[in-house]
Write an enzyme that holds these catalytic residues in place. Structure first.
Site, mmCIF file in Angstrom:
data_model
loop_
_atom_site.group_PDB
_atom_site.id
_atom_site.type_symbol
_atom_site.label_atom_id
_atom_site.label_comp_id
_atom_site.label_asym_id
_atom_site.label_seq_id
_atom_site.Cartn_x
_atom_site.Cartn_y
_atom_site.Cartn_z
ATOM 1 N N ARG A 1 0.885 -1.178 0.000
ATOM 2 C CA ARG A 1 0.000 0.000 0.000
ATOM 3 C C ARG A 1 0.915 1.218 0.000
ATOM 4 O O ARG A 1 1.708 1.412 0.933
ATOM 5 C CB ARG A 1 -0.905 0.000 1.235
ATOM 6 C CG ARG A 1 -1.581 1.337 1.458
ATOM 7 C CD ARG A 1 -2.697 1.293 2.471
ATOM 8 N NE ARG A 1 -3.848 0.601 1.924
ATOM 9 C CZ ARG A 1 -5.070 0.668 2.447
ATOM 10 N NH1 ARG A 1 -5.298 1.412 3.516
ATOM 11 N NH2 ARG A 1 -6.074 0.008 1.896
ATOM 12 N N GLN B 1 -10.146 -3.969 -3.489
ATOM 13 C CA GLN B 1 -11.443 -3.515 -2.984
ATOM 14 C C GLN B 1 -12.542 -3.754 -4.019
ATOM 15 O O GLN B 1 -13.629 -4.234 -3.682
ATOM 16 C CB GLN B 1 -11.373 -2.023 -2.618
ATOM 17 C CG GLN B 1 -12.653 -1.502 -2.019
ATOM 18 C CD GLN B 1 -12.941 -2.092 -0.652
ATOM 19 O OE1 GLN B 1 -12.107 -2.030 0.243
ATOM 20 N NE2 GLN B 1 -14.122 -2.680 -0.467
ATOM 21 N N ARG C 1 -13.399 -8.791 1.609
ATOM 22 C CA ARG C 1 -11.997 -8.502 1.263
ATOM 23 C C ARG C 1 -11.142 -9.736 1.550
ATOM 24 O O ARG C 1 -10.293 -10.128 0.753
ATOM 25 C CB ARG C 1 -11.474 -7.315 2.092
ATOM 26 C CG ARG C 1 -11.971 -5.939 1.681
ATOM 27 C CD ARG C 1 -11.387 -5.483 0.354
ATOM 28 N NE ARG C 1 -9.940 -5.440 0.349
ATOM 29 C CZ ARG C 1 -9.202 -4.431 0.821
ATOM 30 N NH1 ARG C 1 -9.767 -3.357 1.313
ATOM 31 N NH2 ARG C 1 -7.873 -4.474 0.764
ATOM 32 N N CYS D 1 -16.284 1.496 0.607
ATOM 33 C CA CYS D 1 -15.114 0.669 0.938
ATOM 34 C C CYS D 1 -14.702 0.802 2.399
ATOM 35 O O CYS D 1 -13.999 -0.066 2.920
ATOM 36 C CB CYS D 1 -13.951 1.000 0.002
ATOM 37 S SG CYS D 1 -13.313 2.680 0.180
ATOM 38 N N ASP E 1 -17.205 7.132 -1.571
ATOM 39 C CA ASP E 1 -15.965 6.997 -0.804
ATOM 40 C C ASP E 1 -15.697 8.351 -0.136
ATOM 41 O O ASP E 1 -16.367 9.347 -0.447
ATOM 42 C CB ASP E 1 -14.825 6.602 -1.780
ATOM 43 C CG ASP E 1 -13.516 6.251 -1.092
ATOM 44 O OD1 ASP E 1 -13.492 6.101 0.137
ATOM 45 O OD2 ASP E 1 -12.495 6.129 -1.815
ATOM 46 N N HIS F 1 -7.342 0.770 -6.493
ATOM 47 C CA HIS F 1 -7.574 -0.091 -5.317
ATOM 48 C C HIS F 1 -8.255 -1.383 -5.816
ATOM 49 O O HIS F 1 -9.413 -1.652 -5.506
ATOM 50 C CB HIS F 1 -8.445 0.650 -4.300
ATOM 51 C CG HIS F 1 -8.422 0.075 -2.918
ATOM 52 N ND1 HIS F 1 -7.635 -1.009 -2.568
ATOM 53 C CD2 HIS F 1 -9.089 0.429 -1.777
ATOM 54 C CE1 HIS F 1 -7.817 -1.283 -1.288
ATOM 55 N NE2 HIS F 1 -8.702 -0.440 -0.789
HETATM 56 N N1 NVA Z 1 -9.946 6.477 -1.472
HETATM 57 C C1 NVA Z 1 -9.561 6.127 -0.118
HETATM 58 C C2 NVA Z 1 -9.798 4.686 0.128
HETATM 59 C C3 NVA Z 1 -9.445 4.198 1.508
HETATM 60 C C4 NVA Z 1 -9.612 2.719 1.668
HETATM 61 C C5 NVA Z 1 -8.092 6.487 0.100
HETATM 62 O O1 NVA Z 1 -7.303 6.295 -0.833
HETATM 63 O O2 NVA Z 1 -7.758 6.980 1.176
HETATM 64 N N1 CP Z 2 -11.168 -0.282 2.425
HETATM 65 C C1 CP Z 2 -9.890 -0.317 2.866
HETATM 66 O O1 CP Z 2 -8.956 -0.537 2.103
HETATM 67 O O2 CP Z 2 -9.763 -0.102 4.209
HETATM 68 P P1 CP Z 2 -8.401 0.118 5.016
HETATM 69 O O3 CP Z 2 -7.869 1.478 4.627
HETATM 70 O O4 CP Z 2 -8.822 0.056 6.455
HETATM 71 O O5 CP Z 2 -7.432 -0.959 4.657
#
Ligand code: NVA
Ligand code: CP
Length: 306
Positions: free
Chosen positions: A102, A132, A289, A261, A221, A129
């Protein structure tokens, strides 16, 4: 060797296999049946951004498959002290069998993958992502059957989730109604599937209510994704009308689902009575997930086993 860096890295046929496999793996989990295809395999998880679901689902999932995990963050590894990403990839992939990352820019995960001896999974980047959306589509199928020909309404930021939905729509044959404020549109180049930008798989609406009309699934989101915190105040103003509420759900199909998500901000991108209401499947979505990622890890390491 395959990596999973964007949704379009797999074919529709591979997704059909993964969804079927995830259903079987989930069924075994629910009946406390052991499923240990990855004994002696190790997953390295690298987090340069915060996480709850991604960490728990990959870590618990890998142990349930009989394997083990190593957890690294920017703060507690040399990644935060400017060791080149290429060197990190070479070292980590000599000691582990699979890597989940990540991070910020997609180019970072691509550079890592280019120097990795083992498959690399995108656990979220600024641009995509895919794990997800894999879970979201699996959840849709569980509740409503095939997503082909259906309409997904995306309300909010043209972010990593939106880009990934658009790639999935082109690949799996459904449509996305996208409504974002001006200046926060999706990047068409990033969002395009394997055959390039396809006007047929998505449509832009300046009014979020119009985007929700007739939708089979309404999804949104956070207004401010990780890494964009400096824009928080400007985004709060720009996104004020992009809050999924009962009025939006009322113009969608009567049996429309709501997904997010997570983490969610009630009163910002979604009203509490929607996310906590009867059309919301967000808890199944979060749990799934783990099931889809178990299928994904098994597939990347062993190929098709059924
Ligand atoms: N769009 C959000 C998703 C978090 C799971 C982010 O990138 O922070
Ligand atoms: N939806 C998701 O990826 O959640 P986290 O940021 O908690 O991993």
């Amino acid at each position: 060797m395959k990596h999973y860096l964007q949704f379009k890295d797999f074919t529709a046929d591979e997704y059909a296999y993964l969804f079927e496999r995830a259903a079987l793996i989930k069924k075994k989990f629910k009946s406390y049946e052991k499923h240990h295809p990855l004994v002696d395999r190790t997953l390295a998880m690298i987090f340069e951004k915060a996480s709850t679901r991604t960490r728990v689902s990959f870590e618990a999932g890998m142990y349930q498959l009989g394997g083990s995990v190593v957890h690294l963050t920017t703060g507690d590894s040399q990644l935060g002290r400017a060791e080149p990403i290429e060197d990190s990839a070479k070292v980590i992939s000599r000691m582990t069998d699979l890597v989940m990352i990540r991070t910020f820019e997609q180019t970072k995960i691509e550079r890592f993958a280019a120097h990795s001896r083992v498959p690399v999974i995108n656990g979220l980047t600024n641009e995509f992502h895919p794990c997800q959306i894999l879970a979201d589509i699996f959840t849709f199928i569980e509740h409503r059957g095939s997503i082909a020909g259906k309409v997904v309404a995306w309300v909010g930021d043209g972010n990593n989730m939106a880009n990934t939905w658009l790639q999935a729509a082109e690949l799996l044959g459904f449509k996305v109604h996208v409504s974002t404020p001006r200046g926060y549109e999706v990047d068409e180049k990033l969002a395009s599937g394997p055959s390039g930008p396809s006007a047929g798989s998505y449509q832009f609406f300046s009014d979020p209510l119009e985007a929700c009309k007739g939708a089979d699934l309404v999804t949104t989101d956070v207004w401010t994704s990780m890494g964009y915190e400096a824009e928080n105040e400007a985004r709060k103003k720009a996104f004020a009308d992009w809050c999924v509420d009962q009025e939006m759900m009322a113009v969608a199909k009567p049996d429309a689902l709501f997904m997010h998500c997570l983490p969610a901000h009630r009163g910002e991108e979604v009203e509490a009575d929607v996310i906590d209401g009867p059309q919301s499947v967000v808890w199944d979505e979060a749990e799934n997930r783990m099931h889809v990622q178990k299928a994904l890890m098994e597939y990347l390491l062993l190929g098709r086993v059924a």
